[in-house]
Scaffold this motif. Structure first.
Motif, PDB file in Angstrom:
ATOM      1  N   LEU A  53       6.423  12.737   7.066  1.00 26.93           N
ATOM      2  CA  LEU A  53       5.694  11.114   6.945  1.00 26.93           C
ATOM      3  C   LEU A  53       4.516  10.605   7.063  1.00 26.93           C
ATOM      4  CD1 LEU A  53       8.592   9.725  10.363  1.00 26.93           C
ATOM      5  CD2 LEU A  53       8.400   9.185   7.900  1.00 26.93           C
ATOM      6  N   ILE A  54       3.790  11.315   7.781  1.00 26.70           N
ATOM      7  CA  ILE A  54       2.420  11.091   8.002  1.00 26.70           C
ATOM      8  C   ILE A  54       1.369  11.266   6.730  1.00 26.70           C
ATOM      9  CG2 ILE A  54       0.549  11.726   9.156  1.00 26.70           C
ATOM     10  CD1 ILE A  54       1.936  12.018  12.245  1.00 26.70           C
ATOM     11  N   GLU A  55       1.822  11.778   6.381  1.00 25.73           N
ATOM     12  CA  GLU A  55       1.329  12.801   4.738  1.00 25.73           C
ATOM     13  C   GLU A  55       1.180  11.664   3.943  1.00 25.73           C
ATOM     14  OE1 GLU A  55      -1.401  15.205   3.977  1.00 25.73           O
ATOM     15  OE2 GLU A  55      -1.897  15.041   6.297  1.00 25.73           O
ATOM     16  N   GLY A  56       2.736  10.960   3.899  1.00 27.39           N
ATOM     17  CA  GLY A  56       3.278  10.198   2.609  1.00 27.39           C
ATOM     18  C   GLY A  56       2.671   8.852   3.382  1.00 27.39           C
ATOM     19  N   GLY A  57       1.697   8.574   4.344  1.00 25.84           N
ATOM     20  CA  GLY A  57       1.002   6.902   4.517  1.00 25.84           C
ATOM     21  C   GLY A  57       1.776   6.750   6.005  1.00 25.84           C
ATOM     22  N   CYS A  58       2.642   6.725   6.642  1.00 22.49           N
ATOM     23  CA  CYS A  58       2.773   6.399   7.298  1.00 22.49           C
ATOM     24  C   CYS A  58       2.044   6.355   8.773  1.00 22.49           C
ATOM     25  CB  CYS A  58       4.183   7.210   8.472  1.00 22.49           C
ATOM     26  SG  CYS A  58       4.927   6.174   9.847  1.00 22.49           S
ATOM     27  N   ASP A  59       1.666   5.029   9.397  1.00 20.11           N
ATOM     28  CA  ASP A  59       0.923   4.987  11.079  1.00 20.11           C
ATOM     29  C   ASP A  59       1.701   6.018  11.693  1.00 20.11           C
ATOM     30  OD1 ASP A  59      -0.510   4.419  12.960  1.00 20.11           O
ATOM     31  OD2 ASP A  59       0.179   2.057  12.911  1.00 20.11           O
TER      32      ASP A  59
ATOM     33  N   LYS B 266      -5.128   1.501   4.455  1.00 24.77           N
ATOM     34  CA  LYS B 266      -4.413   2.043   5.334  1.00 24.77           C
ATOM     35  C   LYS B 266      -3.751   2.551   3.591  1.00 24.77           C
ATOM     36  CE  LYS B 266      -2.261   0.243   9.831  1.00 24.77           C
ATOM     37  NZ  LYS B 266      -1.561  -1.323   9.886  1.00 24.77           N
ATOM     38  N   LYS B 267      -2.611   3.177   3.180  1.00 24.45           N
ATOM     39  CA  LYS B 267      -2.601   3.854   2.115  1.00 24.45           C
ATOM     40  C   LYS B 267      -1.144   3.529   2.486  1.00 24.45           C
ATOM     41  CE  LYS B 267      -1.815   8.741   0.411  1.00 24.45           C
ATOM     42  NZ  LYS B 267      -1.747  10.783   0.763  1.00 24.45           N
ATOM     43  N   ALA B 268      -0.753   4.054   0.850  1.00 24.88           N
ATOM     44  CA  ALA B 268       0.686   3.200   0.481  1.00 24.88           C
ATOM     45  C   ALA B 268       1.115   4.769   0.870  1.00 24.88           C
ATOM     46  CB  ALA B 268       0.564   2.426  -1.171  1.00 24.88           C
ATOM     47  N   LEU B 269       2.590   4.026   0.951  1.00 19.99           N
ATOM     48  CA  LEU B 269       3.818   5.345   1.470  1.00 19.99           C
ATOM     49  C   LEU B 269       3.730   5.916   0.509  1.00 19.99           C
ATOM     50  CD1 LEU B 269       6.094   3.476   3.840  1.00 19.99           C
ATOM     51  CD2 LEU B 269       4.370   5.093   3.992  1.00 19.99           C
ATOM     52  N   SER B 270       3.964   7.594   0.530  1.00 22.18           N
ATOM     53  CA  SER B 270       4.571   8.090  -0.590  1.00 22.18           C
ATOM     54  C   SER B 270       5.919   8.092  -1.417  1.00 22.18           C
ATOM     55  CB  SER B 270       3.734   9.577  -1.173  1.00 22.18           C
ATOM     56  OG  SER B 270       4.099  10.465   0.264  1.00 22.18           O
ATOM     57  N   TYR B 271       6.708   7.227  -0.423  1.00 20.74           N
ATOM     58  CA  TYR B 271       7.887   7.968  -1.133  1.00 20.74           C
ATOM     59  C   TYR B 271       8.714   6.287  -0.554  1.00 20.74           C
ATOM     60  CZ  TYR B 271       6.496   7.926   4.071  1.00 20.74           C
ATOM     61  OH  TYR B 271       6.365   8.387   5.417  1.00 20.74           O
TER      62      TYR B 271
ATOM     63  N   ALA C   8      15.343  10.843  10.624  1.00 20.05           N
ATOM     64  CA  ALA C   8      15.804  12.472  10.590  1.00 20.05           C
ATOM     65  C   ALA C   8      14.475  13.005  12.135  1.00 20.05           C
ATOM     66  CB  ALA C   8      15.423  13.354   9.390  1.00 20.05           C
ATOM     67  N   PHE C   9      13.576  12.652  11.503  1.00 18.65           N
ATOM     68  CA  PHE C   9      12.956  13.236  12.846  1.00 18.65           C
ATOM     69  C   PHE C   9      13.559  12.808  14.152  1.00 18.65           C
ATOM     70  CE2 PHE C   9       9.697  11.401  16.447  1.00 18.65           C
ATOM     71  CZ  PHE C   9       8.662  12.706  16.298  1.00 18.65           C
ATOM     72  N   CYS C  10      13.801  11.576  14.511  1.00 17.96           N
ATOM     73  CA  CYS C  10      14.411  11.424  15.820  1.00 17.96           C
ATOM     74  C   CYS C  10      15.556  12.063  16.356  1.00 17.96           C
ATOM     75  CB  CYS C  10      14.906   9.443  15.870  1.00 17.96           C
ATOM     76  SG  CYS C  10      13.218   7.966  15.985  1.00 17.96           S
ATOM     77  N   LYS C  11      16.127  12.153  15.394  1.00 19.45           N
ATOM     78  CA  LYS C  11      17.501  13.538  15.576  1.00 19.45           C
ATOM     79  C   LYS C  11      17.784  14.650  15.314  1.00 19.45           C
ATOM     80  CE  LYS C  11      20.898   9.991  13.435  1.00 19.45           C
ATOM     81  NZ  LYS C  11      21.444   9.217  11.812  1.00 19.45           N
TER      82      LYS C  11
ATOM     83  N   PHE D 172      11.731   6.804   3.994  1.00 18.56           N
ATOM     84  CA  PHE D 172      11.425   6.067   5.049  1.00 18.56           C
ATOM     85  C   PHE D 172      11.936   6.617   6.488  1.00 18.56           C
ATOM     86  CE2 PHE D 172       9.421   3.404   8.802  1.00 18.56           C
ATOM     87  CZ  PHE D 172       8.803   3.809   8.398  1.00 18.56           C
ATOM     88  N   TYR D 173      13.130   5.385   5.621  1.00 19.52           N
ATOM     89  CA  TYR D 173      13.629   5.505   7.023  1.00 19.52           C
ATOM     90  C   TYR D 173      14.889   6.572   7.246  1.00 19.52           C
ATOM     91  CZ  TYR D 173      12.807   0.394   7.932  1.00 19.52           C
ATOM     92  OH  TYR D 173      11.648  -0.881   8.624  1.00 19.52           O
ATOM     93  N   ASP D 174      15.094   7.660   6.054  1.00 17.47           N
ATOM     94  CA  ASP D 174      15.884   8.217   6.348  1.00 17.47           C
ATOM     95  C   ASP D 174      14.724   9.094   7.196  1.00 17.47           C
ATOM     96  OD1 ASP D 174      17.964   7.421   4.950  1.00 17.47           O
ATOM     97  OD2 ASP D 174      17.736   7.785   2.650  1.00 17.47           O
TER      98      ASP D 174
END
Length: 437
Positions: A280-286, A244-249, A260-263, A254-256
């Motif tokens: 999110l996905i490009e940054g490494g989120c599942d 799994k790729k590490a988050l680029s943020y 923003a996605f949910c809203k 990540f939670y921001d």
């Protein structure tokens, strides 16, 4: 001395997660809500008064480990079976052994059954009399909801303990101890694991300690020593070991982005929702994190205004699980656009929360109307009351007015349809029903 004793070699061949299992409650990791000092389960284990129970929770959260601790703590006999490999004959043999132990030595027998949800009704029924009579103390371990996947007769005779996914701190702390443990862990390798590598494995293991141990072991064993002989595991090594790729943020960002996605979903902005999902996905989120939020919002923010939204999002989740990345992003994007463009209504959660509150507070003799009760095994009076039930299909339009809620709640209204989407149709259906009264 047995020249062919391979215990040492066998232990070395065991996976790290198996070697690092806790042997007592003080070393047990996580699940403080059920094993903290003074808790019911801890007292029962320490006093050797544990009754039949079921450990239910995700993999790698300590279910089997806790069962093993009970086996080592109790003064009774302990038999371990796996529901995948065992049948009725194995159960009968265990029960017979338990009877002999109780009769001859006065010792109770604990029967640990891994993957207990895999037992069918016949297998479960062979176990039931022994649980009822106290011949055995049953300890089931399952990743499936026992209330839905197991025979109700077994579940009703057991106390269910729900295991939670381990926290980031629990998993990271366990890995740090493992790296220092020369007897059971990886201490003999004198490996240096970068803090960000430990953080990445702990964060992406999904609360599963077994997954974290496996990734850590793979990273240490496959990283070549440097010139000074030391093994140094960096973030890149950790990414490869857990795939799994590490988050680029950072975590806050990540939670921001997720917020923003949910809203954006709720605000019907498909452009913004698509952007934040891809960011999110490009940054490494599942992607499954995004899909799970989509499923929730399809009912929370769309709900009955377009019931098909839930069908679309669950289908997208299923498609992604089967197709994977990157093609799975297509049904994911489709679902995002659908939820954004659908009419919005929060009538479902506005109905759910007060119903949930009443279900918790109005418990003492809430009184199901007699004509709604099950009369399969009822007495004459019960059957007489059941005859008063009005079968809706016997009436015009398949509807007849009658009281369904308990007397204490008979005037409660939980669901109020909005004026949007399919809920306009629901209102019309209700108006037509009122004309049939």
């Amino acid at each position: 001395m047995d020249l062919f004793d391979l215990n040492g070699n066998e232990q070395n061949a065991q996976p790290l997660a198996e070697r690092m299992r806790a042997n007592n409650l003080n070393d047990f990791i996580g699940q403080r809500h059920i094993v903290s000092e003074g808790s019911l389960l801890r007292r029962a284990i320490s006093l050797d008064r544990l009754g039949s129970c079921i450990f239910w929770g995700p993999p790698g959260t300590g279910k089997t480990t806790l069962a093993n601790i009970i086996a080592q703590t109790t003064h009774g006999e302990f038999i371990k079976l796996n529901a995948v490999q065992s049948g009725v004959a194995d159960v009968k043999k265990a029960v017979e052994e338990a009877k002999n132990n109780l009769k001859m030595f006065g010792r109770r027998t604990y029967l640990m059954l891994d993957e207990c949800h895999r037992f069918n009704k016949t297998q479960s029924d062979s176990l039931l009399p022994s649980i009822e009579q106290g011949t055995i103390i049953f300890i089931g371990s399952t990743t499936e909801n026992p209330y839905a996947s197991m025979t109700p007769a077994i579940v009703s005779r057991c106390r269910v303990f729900e295991f939670k996914r381990l926290s980031f701190e629990d998993i990271r702390g366990a890995m740090v101890k493992c790296l220092a443990d020369k007897r059971r862990g990886l201490g003999e390798y004198c490996a240096e694991v970068a803090p960000e590598a430990l953080d990445h494995i702990a964060r992406t293991s999904g609360g599963d300690l077994r997954t974290a141990y496996n990734a850590l072991e793979l990273a240490v064993l496959t990283t070549p020593p440097q010139a000074d002989g030391k093994i140094k595991v960096n973030l890149s090594d950790a990414e490869q070991s857990i795939q799994k790729k590490a988050l680029s943020y950072n975590e806050d960002a990540f939670y921001d982005y997720l917020s923003a996605f949910c809203k954006s979903l709720r605000g019907s902005d498909s452009n913004a929702a698509l952007y934040y999902a891809m960011r999110l996905i490009e940054g490494g989120c599942d992607p499954m994190i995004i899909l799970r939020r989509l499923v929730v919002h399809s009912s929370e923010d769309v709900g009955m205004s377009d019931p098909n939204a839930l069908v679309v999002t669950t289908s997208a989740m299923y498609a992604f699980e089967k197709i994977g990345y990157p093609e799975g992003l297509i049904p994911l994007s489709n679902a995002i656009i659908y939820v954004c463009e659908a009419p919005k209504s929060n009538s479902v959660i506005n109905a759910m929360y007060p119903a949930q509150r009443d279900a918790r507070e109005v418990r003492d003799d809430d009184g199901v109307p007699p004509y709604l009760k099950d009369n399969t095994f009822g007495d004459r009076a019960t059957k007489s009351q059941s005859a008063k039930y009005k079968y809706p299909h016997d009436f015009p339009g398949g509807y007849v007015e009658q009281q369904y809620l308990p007397d204490k709640l008979k005037d409660k209204v939980y669901y109020v349809p909005s004026d949007y989407g399919f809920e306009r149709t629901v209102k019309e259906i209700r108006k037509n029903k009122n004309k049939l009264k």
